[in-house]
Design a protein around this motif. Structure first.
Motif, short mmCIF file in Angstrom:
data_model
loop_
_atom_site.label_atom_id
_atom_site.label_comp_id
_atom_site.label_asym_id
_atom_site.label_seq_id
_atom_site.Cartn_x
_atom_site.Cartn_y
_atom_site.Cartn_z
N LYS A 174 0.86 -1.19 0.00
CA LYS A 174 0.00 0.00 0.00
C LYS A 174 0.89 1.24 0.00
O LYS A 174 2.07 1.16 0.33
CB LYS A 174 -0.91 0.01 1.23
CG LYS A 174 -1.89 -1.16 1.28
CD LYS A 174 -2.74 -1.09 2.55
CE LYS A 174 -3.69 -2.28 2.62
NZ LYS A 174 -4.50 -2.26 3.86
N VAL A 175 0.33 2.37 -0.34
CA VAL A 175 1.12 3.59 -0.44
C VAL A 175 1.40 4.18 0.95
O VAL A 175 0.48 4.37 1.74
CB VAL A 175 0.43 4.64 -1.31
CG1 VAL A 175 1.24 5.94 -1.34
CG2 VAL A 175 0.22 4.13 -2.72
N LEU A 176 2.68 4.44 1.22
CA LEU A 176 3.08 5.16 2.42
C LEU A 176 3.11 6.64 2.06
O LEU A 176 3.90 7.06 1.20
CB LEU A 176 4.46 4.69 2.89
CG LEU A 176 5.06 5.44 4.09
CD1 LEU A 176 4.21 5.24 5.34
CD2 LEU A 176 6.49 4.98 4.33
N ASP A 177 2.24 7.42 2.69
CA ASP A 177 2.10 8.83 2.36
C ASP A 177 3.41 9.59 2.59
O ASP A 177 4.00 9.54 3.67
CB ASP A 177 0.99 9.46 3.19
CG ASP A 177 0.73 10.90 2.84
OD1 ASP A 177 0.02 11.16 1.87
OD2 ASP A 177 1.29 11.78 3.53
N ARG A 178 3.87 10.29 1.57
CA ARG A 178 5.16 10.99 1.61
C ARG A 178 5.18 12.07 2.69
O ARG A 178 6.13 12.17 3.47
CB ARG A 178 5.44 11.60 0.23
CG ARG A 178 6.79 12.34 0.14
CD ARG A 178 6.98 12.89 -1.26
NE ARG A 178 8.24 13.61 -1.36
CZ ARG A 178 9.40 13.05 -1.65
NH1 ARG A 178 9.46 11.76 -1.89
NH2 ARG A 178 10.51 13.78 -1.73
N THR A 179 4.14 12.88 2.75
CA THR A 179 4.10 13.97 3.73
C THR A 179 4.05 13.43 5.15
O THR A 179 4.74 13.93 6.05
CB THR A 179 2.88 14.87 3.48
OG1 THR A 179 2.95 15.41 2.15
CG2 THR A 179 2.85 16.03 4.47
N PHE A 180 3.28 12.37 5.37
CA PHE A 180 3.18 11.77 6.70
C PHE A 180 4.54 11.31 7.19
O PHE A 180 4.95 11.61 8.31
CB PHE A 180 2.21 10.59 6.67
CG PHE A 180 2.29 9.71 7.89
CD1 PHE A 180 1.71 10.10 9.08
CD2 PHE A 180 2.98 8.50 7.85
CE1 PHE A 180 1.80 9.30 10.23
CE2 PHE A 180 3.07 7.69 8.98
CZ PHE A 180 2.48 8.10 10.16
N ILE A 181 5.27 10.55 6.35
CA ILE A 181 6.54 9.98 6.82
C ILE A 181 7.61 11.05 6.95
O ILE A 181 8.48 10.97 7.82
CB ILE A 181 6.99 8.81 5.91
CG1 ILE A 181 7.98 7.91 6.65
CG2 ILE A 181 7.54 9.30 4.59
CD1 ILE A 181 7.39 7.24 7.89
N LEU A 182 7.56 12.07 6.11
CA LEU A 182 8.51 13.17 6.26
C LEU A 182 8.32 13.88 7.59
O LEU A 182 9.29 14.16 8.31
CB LEU A 182 8.35 14.17 5.10
CG LEU A 182 9.06 13.81 3.80
CD1 LEU A 182 8.64 14.76 2.69
CD2 LEU A 182 10.58 13.84 3.98
N LYS A 183 7.08 14.19 7.92
CA LYS A 183 6.82 14.88 9.19
C LYS A 183 7.15 13.99 10.38
O LYS A 183 7.62 14.46 11.41
CB LYS A 183 5.37 15.35 9.24
CG LYS A 183 5.08 16.52 8.30
CD LYS A 183 3.66 17.04 8.48
CE LYS A 183 3.43 18.27 7.62
NZ LYS A 183 2.05 18.81 7.78
N LYS A 184 6.91 12.69 10.24
CA LYS A 184 7.13 11.78 11.35
C LYS A 184 8.61 11.54 11.61
O LYS A 184 9.05 11.53 12.76
CB LYS A 184 6.43 10.44 11.07
CG LYS A 184 6.35 9.53 12.30
CD LYS A 184 5.44 8.36 12.02
CE LYS A 184 5.19 7.54 13.27
NZ LYS A 184 4.43 8.23 14.31
#
Length: 229
Positions: A174-184
């Protein structure tokens, strides 16, 4: 989820009547609920004792649900968070996930739906905690030890490589959201952090290259997807 263990919930809801209804309904199902009527009080309760899960209204005085979640995520990245909101716009839903929420429930909602979502998140967390080693094709990924094992060959991962791969594994196929993982993992989603993450993705691709069943795909405009059997 162990049914014999009392689950501790912090419920942050500024509507007293709704908060009381939710609290009493959950308690009749065997949950322990600490109801707080604003975000600041909920944060104090979190510091007094970390719960098993948080149910947070988005619109609250003193500290809204999103800001509260951001503060909680600084201290605990894993605890499940469900947002309650009257909002339904896509940007509001995305914001909830970007600040670390795990689920999103729109008002009005049924208690049965809330309970199912709570139990699903807690069950998923239990599985993640017990699955210290993940099988990825011909590889084994030992997250606590930050190791990739191919046959008898052990590759040591850096802290950030390990956490990035961990989130890819959790979203496998499944797609790992780019913005989510960057912020995390990077703290923000600016250009330089994005370039840094691209470098780490390239490193992980090289370290997984011995099994052609595995591929980290760039989903343009959305993020990355770990393709694995």
């Amino acid at each position: 989820m162990n049914k014999n263990t009392t689950i501790d919930i912090i419920l942050a809801e500024d509507e007293p009547a709704l908060g009381m209804i939710v609290k009493e309904s959950l308690e009749t199902r065997g949950f322990s609920v600490r109801h707080k009527e604003n975000g600041a009080l909920a944060l104090d309760a979190f510091h007094e004792k970390q719960p098993d899960i948080l149910v947070l209204d988005v619109m609250m005085p003193q500290l809204d649900g999103f800001e509260l979640a951001k503060k909680i995520r600084v201290e605990n990245e894993e605890i499940p968070i469900i947002f309650l909101t009257a909002k339904s716009q896509t940007e509001d839903v995305l914001e909830g996930f970007h600040v670390g929420g795990n689920d999103y429930l729109k008002k009005p909602f049924s208690m049965e739906e809330l309970i199912v979502r709570i139990e699903n998140l807690l069950s998923r967390q239990t599985v993640q905690k017990t699955a210290a080693i993940y099988e990825l094709g011909d590889y084994s990924f030992n997250f606590p030890k930050q190791q990739l094992i191919y046959k008898e060959e052990v590759t040591k991962l850096t802290h950030r490589e390990s956490h990035l791969l961990y989130h890819l594994v959790l979203k496998k196929n499944k797609v790992l959201d780019r913005t989510f993982i960057l912020k995390k993992l990077w703290g923000n989603d600016d250009f330089f952090s994005g370039r840094s993450m691209d470098v780490f993705i390239t490193k992980l691709r090289k370290k997984l290259a011995q099994d052609d069943q595995l591929e980290i795909v760039n989903v343009r405009g959305y993020g990355y997807k770990l393709m694995a059997p």
